[in-house]
Write a protein that holds these residues in place. Structure first.
Motif, PDB file in Angstrom:
ATOM      1  N   VAL A 117      -3.625  42.660  80.787  1.00 24.68           N
ATOM      2  CA  VAL A 117      -2.631  42.895  79.674  1.00 24.68           C
ATOM      3  C   VAL A 117      -3.561  43.672  78.633  1.00 24.68           C
ATOM      4  O   VAL A 117      -4.691  43.166  78.194  1.00 24.68           O
ATOM      5  N   PRO A 118      -2.962  44.731  78.082  1.00 23.41           N
ATOM      6  CA  PRO A 118      -3.671  45.561  77.022  1.00 23.41           C
ATOM      7  C   PRO A 118      -4.198  44.591  75.845  1.00 23.41           C
ATOM      8  O   PRO A 118      -3.420  43.660  75.503  1.00 23.41           O
ATOM      9  N   THR A 119      -5.065  45.078  75.121  1.00 17.45           N
ATOM     10  CA  THR A 119      -5.766  44.272  74.027  1.00 17.45           C
ATOM     11  C   THR A 119      -4.672  44.092  73.026  1.00 17.45           C
ATOM     12  O   THR A 119      -4.739  42.939  72.313  1.00 17.45           O
ATOM     13  N   SER A 120      -4.164  45.188  72.598  1.00 20.18           N
ATOM     14  CA  SER A 120      -3.143  45.113  71.367  1.00 20.18           C
ATOM     15  C   SER A 120      -2.113  44.101  71.698  1.00 20.18           C
ATOM     16  O   SER A 120      -1.592  43.339  70.928  1.00 20.18           O
ATOM     17  N   VAL A 121      -1.523  44.255  73.125  1.00 23.02           N
ATOM     18  CA  VAL A 121      -0.417  43.127  73.472  1.00 23.02           C
ATOM     19  C   VAL A 121      -1.199  41.673  73.153  1.00 23.02           C
ATOM     20  O   VAL A 121      -0.322  40.978  72.656  1.00 23.02           O
ATOM     21  N   ARG A 122      -2.141  41.537  73.920  1.00 25.07           N
ATOM     22  CA  ARG A 122      -2.790  40.006  73.818  1.00 25.07           C
ATOM     23  C   ARG A 122      -2.756  39.598  72.299  1.00 25.07           C
ATOM     24  O   ARG A 122      -2.635  38.524  71.997  1.00 25.07           O
ATOM     25  N   LEU A 123      -3.589  40.506  71.540  1.00 22.68           N
ATOM     26  CA  LEU A 123      -3.618  40.241  70.036  1.00 22.68           C
ATOM     27  C   LEU A 123      -2.427  39.972  69.470  1.00 22.68           C
ATOM     28  O   LEU A 123      -2.294  38.910  68.635  1.00 22.68           O
ATOM     29  N   GLY A 124      -1.276  40.820  69.733  1.00 22.50           N
ATOM     30  CA  GLY A 124      -0.005  40.549  69.150  1.00 22.50           C
ATOM     31  C   GLY A 124       0.456  39.052  69.667  1.00 22.50           C
ATOM     32  O   GLY A 124       0.979  38.415  68.671  1.00 22.50           O
ATOM     33  N   GLU A 125       0.308  38.714  70.840  1.00 21.11           N
ATOM     34  CA  GLU A 125       0.936  37.527  71.472  1.00 21.11           C
ATOM     35  C   GLU A 125       0.216  36.412  70.727  1.00 21.11           C
ATOM     36  O   GLU A 125       0.636  35.421  70.175  1.00 21.11           O
ATOM     37  N   LEU A 126      -1.371  36.626  70.457  1.00 18.42           N
ATOM     38  CA  LEU A 126      -2.046  35.486  69.868  1.00 18.42           C
ATOM     39  C   LEU A 126      -1.935  35.245  68.311  1.00 18.42           C
ATOM     40  O   LEU A 126      -1.505  34.088  68.007  1.00 18.42           O
ATOM     41  N   LEU A 127      -1.406  36.310  67.671  1.00 22.46           N
ATOM     42  CA  LEU A 127      -1.232  36.398  66.398  1.00 22.46           C
ATOM     43  C   LEU A 127       0.398  35.312  66.057  1.00 22.46           C
ATOM     44  O   LEU A 127       0.361  34.541  65.456  1.00 22.46           O
ATOM     45  N   THR A 128       1.050  35.915  66.969  1.00 23.88           N
ATOM     46  CA  THR A 128       2.298  35.304  67.072  1.00 23.88           C
ATOM     47  C   THR A 128       2.521  33.703  67.409  1.00 23.88           C
ATOM     48  O   THR A 128       2.985  32.818  66.675  1.00 23.88           O
ATOM     49  N   HIS A 129       1.455  33.328  68.378  1.00 21.58           N
ATOM     50  CA  HIS A 129       1.406  32.097  68.687  1.00 21.58           C
ATOM     51  C   HIS A 129       0.741  31.356  67.652  1.00 21.58           C
ATOM     52  O   HIS A 129       1.039  30.001  67.211  1.00 21.58           O
ATOM     53  N   LEU A 130      -0.429  31.778  66.775  1.00 17.08           N
ATOM     54  CA  LEU A 130      -0.873  31.271  65.729  1.00 17.08           C
ATOM     55  C   LEU A 130      -0.133  30.839  64.607  1.00 17.08           C
ATOM     56  O   LEU A 130      -0.140  29.996  64.026  1.00 17.08           O
ATOM     57  N   GLN A 131       0.920  31.827  64.490  1.00 21.47           N
ATOM     58  CA  GLN A 131       1.790  31.498  63.640  1.00 21.47           C
ATOM     59  C   GLN A 131       2.802  30.466  63.567  1.00 21.47           C
ATOM     60  O   GLN A 131       3.086  29.546  62.731  1.00 21.47           O
ATOM     61  N   GLY A 132       3.130  30.448  65.061  1.00 20.74           N
ATOM     62  CA  GLY A 132       3.947  29.256  65.269  1.00 20.74           C
ATOM     63  C   GLY A 132       3.269  27.806  65.123  1.00 20.74           C
ATOM     64  O   GLY A 132       3.657  26.913  65.157  1.00 20.74           O
ATOM     65  N   ARG A 133       1.825  28.005  65.356  1.00 19.20           N
ATOM     66  CA  ARG A 133       1.078  26.605  65.183  1.00 19.20           C
ATOM     67  C   ARG A 133       0.904  26.197  63.793  1.00 19.20           C
ATOM     68  O   ARG A 133       0.505  24.963  63.488  1.00 19.20           O
ATOM     69  N   GLY A 134       1.150  27.046  62.690  1.00 14.36           N
ATOM     70  CA  GLY A 134       1.014  26.597  61.491  1.00 14.36           C
ATOM     71  C   GLY A 134      -0.206  27.059  60.715  1.00 14.36           C
ATOM     72  O   GLY A 134      -0.874  27.753  61.154  1.00 14.36           O
ATOM     73  N   GLU A 135      -0.278  26.497  59.336  1.00 11.88           N
ATOM     74  CA  GLU A 135      -1.066  26.517  58.376  1.00 11.88           C
ATOM     75  C   GLU A 135      -2.678  26.542  58.979  1.00 11.88           C
ATOM     76  O   GLU A 135      -3.558  27.599  58.667  1.00 11.88           O
ATOM     77  N   GLU A 136      -3.016  25.443  59.408  1.00 13.18           N
ATOM     78  CA  GLU A 136      -4.417  25.131  60.014  1.00 13.18           C
ATOM     79  C   GLU A 136      -4.937  26.247  61.207  1.00 13.18           C
ATOM     80  O   GLU A 136      -5.957  26.638  61.069  1.00 13.18           O
ATOM     81  N   ALA A 137      -4.034  26.476  61.925  1.00 13.30           N
ATOM     82  CA  ALA A 137      -4.554  27.434  63.122  1.00 13.30           C
ATOM     83  C   ALA A 137      -4.688  28.951  62.371  1.00 13.30           C
ATOM     84  O   ALA A 137      -5.540  29.568  62.807  1.00 13.30           O
ATOM     85  N   CYS A 138      -3.775  29.315  61.328  1.00 14.43           N
ATOM     86  CA  CYS A 138      -4.029  30.406  60.755  1.00 14.43           C
ATOM     87  C   CYS A 138      -5.367  30.637  59.955  1.00 14.43           C
ATOM     88  O   CYS A 138      -6.132  31.682  60.060  1.00 14.43           O
ATOM     89  N   ARG A 139      -5.644  29.432  59.317  1.00 12.13           N
ATOM     90  CA  ARG A 139      -6.912  29.439  58.718  1.00 12.13           C
ATOM     91  C   ARG A 139      -8.176  29.513  59.481  1.00 12.13           C
ATOM     92  O   ARG A 139      -9.043  30.268  59.269  1.00 12.13           O
ATOM     93  N   GLU A 140      -7.984  28.925  60.598  1.00 12.61           N
ATOM     94  CA  GLU A 140      -9.116  28.942  61.745  1.00 12.61           C
ATOM     95  C   GLU A 140      -9.136  30.341  62.311  1.00 12.61           C
ATOM     96  O   GLU A 140     -10.422  30.646  62.682  1.00 12.61           O
ATOM     97  N   PHE A 141      -8.019  30.913  62.232  1.00  8.44           N
ATOM     98  CA  PHE A 141      -8.139  32.560  62.868  1.00  8.44           C
ATOM     99  C   PHE A 141      -9.023  33.282  61.754  1.00  8.44           C
ATOM    100  O   PHE A 141      -9.721  34.108  62.040  1.00  8.44           O
ATOM    101  N   TYR A 142      -8.737  33.098  60.475  1.00  6.32           N
ATOM    102  CA  TYR A 142      -9.328  33.964  59.569  1.00  6.32           C
ATOM    103  C   TYR A 142     -10.869  33.295  59.372  1.00  6.32           C
ATOM    104  O   TYR A 142     -11.616  34.338  59.223  1.00  6.32           O
ATOM    105  N   ARG A 143     -11.119  32.277  59.888  1.00 11.09           N
ATOM    106  CA  ARG A 143     -12.587  31.873  59.803  1.00 11.09           C
ATOM    107  C   ARG A 143     -13.440  32.149  61.004  1.00 11.09           C
ATOM    108  O   ARG A 143     -14.389  33.133  60.774  1.00 11.09           O
ATOM    109  N   ALA A 144     -12.520  32.335  62.064  1.00 11.86           N
ATOM    110  CA  ALA A 144     -13.202  32.953  63.200  1.00 11.86           C
ATOM    111  C   ALA A 144     -13.432  34.528  62.943  1.00 11.86           C
ATOM    112  O   ALA A 144     -14.377  35.238  63.542  1.00 11.86           O
TER     113      ALA A 144
END
Length: 180
Positions: free
Chosen positions: A55-82
């Motif tokens: 899968v192209p990187t931009s598609v994988r990144l888009g799916e990851l961002l959508t998945h993290l948004q569905g997981r909530g505030e904590e997941a988004c904060r950890e993404f920013y930390r990473a």
């Protein structure tokens, strides 16, 4: 901070998908960081799905961002930390980071209030015309005085504040024009 991490991620998602600095290797590092340290955010099965190189990187990144948004505030904060840990230049160029930096740090980016002073709304040609008229009147006055009185007394008066040689030249010129 004002905005929650979830709202910030929603706002930054378009930028992250379009940014070419997030290549396959960096996206894999982000996925592994979230999977190893926070398996409750990204399980092994989900991490394998997002690391699929077919899968192209931009598609994988888009799916990851959508998945993290569905997981909530904590997941988004950890993404920013990473993201901050692995790709600082991308982290600091995010639209939400730039906005926060501009509003929170007035010493590095002082807000400039430009105030426009309008003395006159006329064009430059108006002022050039006025200057031309003033020069014309001065020349007319100078040459008409010389014809009427036989010399320019203004030159003699102008010599009062000058040095000795300049004073002598101006007085000599004014006396010579009086004799004619």
């Amino acid at each position: 901070m004002g905005d929650s991490f979830l709202e910030q991620l929603i706002e930054d998602s378009a930028f992250l998908r379009a940014d070419r600095r997030l290549d396959t290797e960096l996206v894999d590092k982000l996925i592994l960081q979230l999977n190893r340290i926070y398996p409750q955010i990204l399980t092994d099965k989900e991490a394998t799905k997002f690391r699929n190189l077919d899968v192209p990187t931009s598609v994988r990144l888009g799916e990851l961002l959508t998945h993290l948004q569905g997981r909530g505030e904590e997941a988004c904060r950890e993404f920013y930390r990473a993201l901050h840990l692995h790709v600082e230049e991308v982290y600091y160029s995010l639209p939400t980071r730039l906005r926060l930096r501009d509003t929170l740090d007035p010493l590095t980016h002082p807000q400039m209030y430009h105030q426009k002073y309008v003395l006159n709304d006329r064009e430059p040609s108006f002022f050039l015309g006025c200057f031309g008229i003033a020069v014309g009147m001065a020349l007319l006055y100078y040459y008409s005085e010389a014809k009427l009185t036989g010399g320019s007394r203004a030159l003699g008066m102008a010599a009062l504040g000058l040095k000795k040689t300049a004073q002598e030249v101006l007085i000599w010129y004014s006396e010579e024009s009086l004799m004619k």
